[in-house]
Design an enzyme around this catalytic site. Structure first.
Site, PDB file in Angstrom:
ATOM      1  N   ARG A  50       0.820  -1.211   0.000  1.00 55.09           N
ATOM      2  CA  ARG A  50       0.000   0.000   0.000  1.00 55.09           C
ATOM      3  C   ARG A  50       0.854   1.262   0.000  1.00 55.09           C
ATOM      4  NH1 ARG A  50      -1.475   1.718   4.416  1.00 55.09           N
ATOM      5  NH2 ARG A  50      -1.996  -0.313   5.323  1.00 55.09           N
ATOM      6  N   TYR A 103     -16.503  18.145 -14.668  1.00 55.35           N
ATOM      7  CA  TYR A 103     -16.862  16.742 -14.525  1.00 55.35           C
ATOM      8  C   TYR A 103     -17.866  16.599 -13.371  1.00 55.35           C
ATOM      9  CZ  TYR A 103     -16.454  11.725 -14.244  1.00 55.35           C
ATOM     10  OH  TYR A 103     -16.738  10.399 -14.232  1.00 55.35           O
ATOM     11  N   ASP A 174      -7.221  19.856 -13.810  1.00 53.55           N
ATOM     12  CA  ASP A 174      -7.618  18.530 -14.290  1.00 53.55           C
ATOM     13  C   ASP A 174      -7.269  18.494 -15.777  1.00 53.55           C
ATOM     14  OD1 ASP A 174      -8.958  16.322 -15.350  1.00 53.55           O
ATOM     15  OD2 ASP A 174     -10.592  16.453 -13.899  1.00 53.55           O
ATOM     16  N   LYS A 199      -9.254   7.720 -19.139  1.00 54.43           N
ATOM     17  CA  LYS A 199      -9.651   8.295 -20.425  1.00 54.43           C
ATOM     18  C   LYS A 199      -8.506   8.171 -21.444  1.00 54.43           C
ATOM     19  CE  LYS A 199     -13.267   9.140 -17.928  1.00 54.43           C
ATOM     20  NZ  LYS A 199     -13.479  10.380 -17.183  1.00 54.43           N
TER      21      LYS A 199
HETATM   22  C1  LIG Z   1     -13.680  10.760 -15.873  1.00 50.66           C
HETATM   23  C2  LIG Z   1     -13.197  12.062 -15.336  1.00 50.66           C
HETATM   24  C3  LIG Z   1     -12.888  12.206 -13.976  1.00 50.66           C
HETATM   25  C4  LIG Z   1     -13.070  11.089 -12.966  1.00 50.66           C
HETATM   26  O1  LIG Z   1     -12.187  10.030 -13.210  1.00 50.66           O
HETATM   27  P1  LIG Z   1     -12.531   8.486 -12.858  1.00 50.66           P
HETATM   28  O2  LIG Z   1     -11.328   7.781 -13.394  1.00 50.66           O
HETATM   29  O3  LIG Z   1     -13.791   8.159 -13.571  1.00 50.66           O
HETATM   30  O4  LIG Z   1     -12.660   8.388 -11.383  1.00 50.66           O
HETATM   31  C5  LIG Z   1     -12.395  13.429 -13.546  1.00 50.66           C
HETATM   32  N1  LIG Z   1     -12.242  14.460 -14.397  1.00 50.66           N
HETATM   33  C6  LIG Z   1     -12.553  14.360 -15.710  1.00 50.66           C
HETATM   34  C7  LIG Z   1     -12.378  15.548 -16.591  1.00 50.66           C
HETATM   35  C8  LIG Z   1     -13.039  13.161 -16.218  1.00 50.66           C
HETATM   36  O5  LIG Z   1     -13.346  13.075 -17.521  1.00 50.66           O
END
Ligand SMILES: *Cc1c(COP(=O)(O)O)cnc(C)c1O
Length: 375
Positions: A50, A103, A174, A199
């Site tokens: 961990r 998001y 982000d 993504k």
């Molecule tokens: C999908 C997404 C998230 C969240 O990520 P997960 O891997 O689904 O937890 C956060 N920010 C953006 C812009 C996203 O497209």
């Protein structure tokens, strides 16, 4: 490696095992929850899975290099786990600035956080620089998306991030939509970058994973400590798949962006399309800024068909090649009406279709979409 490679090369070269006769070209998948150790472990010593494992290190090295950081990324079990880790840096009662469009789960997370800790939340239009700068005064942390999900607003990141730094406001970008090939927020002045690795970085819709990249050792240490204490750690198989996906990031991004630009060009004169949003369009509000600040315009499109939400739903029902699904950034093209989720922000138009353009042949994508628009 010289350390001077360009991003498309780094995506291929970073995080490889050392070159030696007979050495594997790829890092092995390491399945071990504990490591041989005795006595008091020193900083960075491995002793328990961990706290740190070689299963994460090649991917973390590669993403850190891609973001131009001086240190590896910190991988998490999901993008939301990564976002939760950066928000753990905020003290109770603090003021947080977030995009009005972002998001959905991120906005749900900050709503819950602020309600639970009696904090203040300021939602801003990230494209309105004066509004963002005014909101920074007295804030503790600003989270930015650029382009935003799903409205594709583009922020003046260098100016906003410089202002945040001078005001002592911690800044988080982000970078899921742009990817480090599109922009490197740390170089523009961000304190932290977060990714939904799920993504574009992993790119094949087969893993859920997240990461944080920090601008300095202190923040990096806090994020790593959060991961160890809260335990939202990634599994070895998922991280291995993400690194495998990352190797083709430049090719996938190049192809999907080219497809998106071509589709948006054709859609903008389609008789059954009322509006198209993509920063590559010369009359898009984000065009000038994205041209100046980003390398490429991304491969997410916003499309509003003639006929409102019912027509949008009909398009989603009629596609055959496009996948009716949420998520984005995979090799396959997907489509969804965002307001099908009751939690989506109400200023997102009811009829807005978010298209994540993949790497298929653009004429097949066009034929399917054109047919669905006529259905
Ligand atoms: C999908 C997404 C998230 C969240 O990520 P997960 O891997 O689904 O937890 C956060 N920010 C953006 C812009 C996203 O497209």
């Amino acid at each position: 490696m010289t350390g001077a490679e360009r991003p498309a090369t780094l995506a291929v070269t970073a995080g490889r095992p050392p070159r030696a006769p007979g050495a594997p070209v790829n890092p092995p998948i390491v399945l071990s929850s504990t490591f041989v150790s005795q006595g008091e472990p020193g900083p960075g010593d491995r002793f328990y899975g961990r706290g740190g494992t070689p299963a994460w290190e090649p991917f973390e090295a590669a993403l850190g290099a891609l973001e131009g950081a001086e240190r590896p990324a910190v991988v998490f079990s999901s993008g939301m786990a990564a976002i939760a880790a950066v928000f753990s840096l905020v003290e109770p009662g603090a003021t947080i600035v977030v995009p009005r469009h972002a998001y959905q789960t991120t906005l749900g997370f900050v709503d819950e956080l602020v309600a639970r800790t009696s904090g203040q939340l300021v939602r801003v239009d990230v494209a309105n620089t004066a509004e963002v700068l005014a909101a920074l005064d007295g804030a503790s942390l600003v989270l930015l998306e650029s382009p935003t999900n799903p409205m594709l607003e583009v922020a003046e990141l260098p100016e906003i991030l410089a202002a945040a730094r001078s005001l002592g406001v911690r800044s988080v970008v982000d970078n899921t939509f742009a990817t480090p090939l599109g922009q490197r927020p740390l170089a523009l002045g961000a304190d932290l970058v977060v990714h939904s690795v799920t993504k574009y970085l992993a790119g094949h819709s087969d893993v859920v994973l997240g990461a944080v990249v920090a601008a300095d050792d202190q923040l990096d240490g806090l994020v790593r400590a959060h991961r160890t204490l809260h335990g939202a750690i990634a599994g070895p198989f998922e991280v291995w798949l993400a690194l495998r996906g990352l190797r083709t990031l430049a090719l996938r991004v190049e192809r999907s962006q080219a497809n998106a630009a071509e589709l948006e060009r054709r859609l903008s004169t389609h008789p059954l399309v009322a509006g198209v949003r993509h920063p590559s369009l010369p009359d898009d509000p984000g065009h000038e800024r994205a041209s100046r600040l980003m390398n490429g315009f991304g491969s997410i499109l916003g499309v509003r068909p003639v006929g409102g939400a019912a027509a949008a739903d009909a398009v989603v029902s009629a596609v055959g090649l496009w996948l009716p699904a949420t998520s984005l950034g995979g090799v396959e093209s997907s489509i969804e009406r965002r307001r099908r989720f009751a939690t989506e922000t109400s200023s997102v138009p009811d009829d807005l279709l978010r298209l994540s353009v993949g790497i298929e042949d653009v004429d097949d994508l066009w034929d399917d979409l054109d047919r669905a628009l006529h259905a």
